[in-house]
Design a protein around this motif. Sequence first.
Motif, PDB file in Angstrom:
ATOM      1  N   ARG A 210       0.822  -1.277  -0.065  1.00  0.00           N
ATOM      2  CA  ARG A 210       0.114  -0.073   0.003  1.00  0.00           C
ATOM      3  C   ARG A 210       0.596   1.053   0.105  1.00  0.00           C
ATOM      4  N   PHE A 245      -5.806   4.491  -4.853  1.00  0.00           N
ATOM      5  CA  PHE A 245      -6.544   4.251  -3.850  1.00  0.00           C
ATOM      6  C   PHE A 245      -7.717   4.733  -4.062  1.00  0.00           C
ATOM      7  N   GLY A 249      -9.834   4.878   0.802  1.00  0.00           N
ATOM      8  CA  GLY A 249      -8.365   4.248   1.230  1.00  0.00           C
ATOM      9  C   GLY A 249      -8.470   2.958   0.752  1.00  0.00           C
ATOM     10  N   VAL A 251      -7.462  -0.105  -1.920  1.00  0.00           N
ATOM     11  CA  VAL A 251      -6.541  -0.148  -2.980  1.00  0.00           C
ATOM     12  C   VAL A 251      -7.593  -0.634  -4.188  1.00  0.00           C
ATOM     13  N   SER A 281      -8.021   6.761 -10.143  1.00  0.00           N
ATOM     14  CA  SER A 281      -8.958   6.548  -8.850  1.00  0.00           C
ATOM     15  C   SER A 281     -10.282   7.266  -9.160  1.00  0.00           C
TER      16      SER A 281
END
Length: 413
Positions: A210, A245, A249, A251, A281
Amino acid sequence: MKEAELLVREMIEKIPILAWSCQPDGPADFLNQRWLDYTGLSTEAAVGWGWQAAIHSEDLGKLMDTWLRLLATGEPGEVEGRLRRFDGEYRWFLFRAVPIRDEEGRVVRWYGTNTDIEDRKWAETLLAGENRLLKMMAEDNSLSSILDKLCRVVEELSAGTLCSILFLDSDGHRLRHAAAPSLPASYTAAIDGSVIGPCVGSCGTAAYRREPVIVSDIITDPLWADYCDLASMHGLRACWSTPIFSSAGRVLGTFAIYSHEPCRPSPQQQTMIEQFSHLASIAIERAQAFDALRRSESYLAYAQRLSLTGSFCWRVSSGEITWSEETFRIYEYSPMVKPTMELARQRIHPEDLTLLQENMMGATQEGKDVDFEHRLMMPDGAVKYVKVVACAVRDKSGKVVEFVGAVMDVTAV
């Protein structure tokens, strides 16, 4: 040479900018040391028209057209173009030229400068690329086309690199191919479905940790031990990957940049990676939200059909009515027909019209909720029994603006 001209040249040599002078008809007769040091050309090679060797081939035509126009008009001017540095890298410069005239107004010399505008051009290209991607999202382009375009914009901004985006599958264990327009298909196929872990190249490790993973030399980095031969086979020597992300939060995948040479990202490239991984994202979350909405609507339509319950909305001020698919099915109208109150009345059993009118008056005049049963008379003479319920929706002042409700076919009950 005149003393004044010697003084000017001495000043040009000392100013912190690339500068030059040309004869009235265009050939260069002087280039300062900064210009020579930057391009790596000697004075002998650069004077006359030799300086053209340092201009990017795609920009030379435009630059020469501008220069010849200035020579013909005698007016000052400027043009943008890429100038080759001594190490072979091209950067954007602003070329400015100003004529010097004698007492009779004739051009006796041209003086010019080259100002590095690479950072400005890069920022403009970055902004234009972001705007193109946001426009594609606003126009509801497919996720695959948006991510493909995102990769191409990154490759345009960072010449010589190859961009890849991978999705993390729903179980959170494997990375799946999403976009990589310039990577060999054989390579993307080979890594598709890779299980993430603490030592799975750049992308698998980035998703697992991460956090960004920068591998400047694939051949020597232990993270690539199991994939080194595959990467070498395709001429890949460096890979920088960062997780993508969600707003919560989670992944979603990875955003990676490959290079054919061992290297680390520049500060500019690091900024680009942060900005475009964020755009990725947004695009992915938006697509997932639309997919979830479509599934929800599909489930709702299926549930309504199973329960023989349709939904509707009636806007009081405009009289506009919206029906769900099941409502059209209950009233036996084509979904292509625009629903209206008159259309609904045509299906009401003649003996129940008064009941309908009473309930409608109570709703429109007193803002009462609706809850009653009545019959429908279908075109083939069949009779249906339906139950209608609706509640009033009010604005801040308490005024009824619409009724939202449901109609249930209770014939078989």
